[in-house]
Design an enzyme around this catalytic site. Structure first.
Site: not given
Length: 251
Positions: A12, A14, A100, A170, A176, A236
């Site tokens: 992802n 983002k 999400h 998640e 993150g 990330g």
């Protein structure tokens, strides 16, 4: 025990990436996947909507799948700034992430919204990746299982099948932050998700369950070996070719 579900490693991106850098990233991932010749796992990248078509072209023939990060419930209409599932499909997408935690938090999306978007994905021929997860306050209050159950019951479309559904767990507090649950906690959460799904659909045993939340090359093998974990939704680390490919290799 041999795997009965084909692992999926999804990236992802983002809100990251301008065209030149995104195409370099996509091409690097595609080249890595081509070199491995993997047939026992799937690799998916989900760029911003502005890049879906270009990225789909860049990875064509490599086996890498492309997906969107969100879609609207309706196929068309007066919804300024939104993108329909059919539009993503038209751009070359095969999947779409829905629900999400950043969408649930930043945009106020409810379970009902997520269900409608998952249904839209199926309508358009996309595979929905339905995201669920608890906040730190909910986790500390011992509410993880009840939160996951409620989100599943509210977000999974009626009539869903294993072929048309992926669920990504998640924990919001791990996204993150560099923090991850213990392997035992991940396995327990995934086992609970499987149990809840079993009450919602006849072929729950075939649904792929992904873990997401600070997944990186250094912890991927351990996380992917946890019970009922069929892959990862990577944030990330999916923005770095070598890191993302290392996660895919860890399956």
């Amino acid at each position: 025990m041999a795997r009965t579900r084909r692992p999926l490693i999804a990236g992802n991106w983002k809100m990251n990436g301008l065209k030149a850098d995104a195409l370099a990233l996509a091409s690097g991932i595609a080249d890595g996947v081509r070199q491995t010749g993997w047939t026992d796992r799937e690799v998916l990248i989900c760029p911003p909507a502005t890049l879906v078509m270009a990225v789909a072209e860049a990875v064509k023939g490599s086996g890498v799948l492309v997906g969107g990060q969100n879609c609207h419930a309706k196929p068309s209409g007066a919804h300024t700034g939104d993108i329909a599932a059919e539009m993503l499909r038209d751009c070359g997408a095969a999947c779409v992430i829905v629900g999400h935690s950043e969408r649930r938090t930043d945009c106020g999306e409810t379970d009902a919204d997520v269900r409608a978007k998952a249904e839209a994905a199926c309508r358009a021929g996309l595979l929905p990746i339905v995201c669920i997860g608890e906040t730190l306050a909910e986790q500390e209050a011992g509410m993880t299982f009840s939160v996951l159950a409620n989100q599943l019951k509210g977000s999974v479309p009626a009539g869903a099948t294993a072929a048309k559904l992926v669920v990504a767990y998640e924990p919001v507090w791990a996204i993150g932050t560099g923090k991850t649950p213990t392997i035992a906690e991940v396995a327990a959460a995934h086992a609970h998700i499987r149990k809840v799904l079993d009450g919602l659909m006849p072929d729950a045993a075939g649904v792929r369950l992904l873990y997401g939340g600070s997944v990186k090359a250094s912890n991927a093998a351990e996380l992917l070996a946890a019970g009922d974990v069929d892959g990862a939704l990577v944030g990330g680390a999916s923005l770095k070719v070598d890191e993302f490919l290392a996660i895919a290799k860890a399956v």
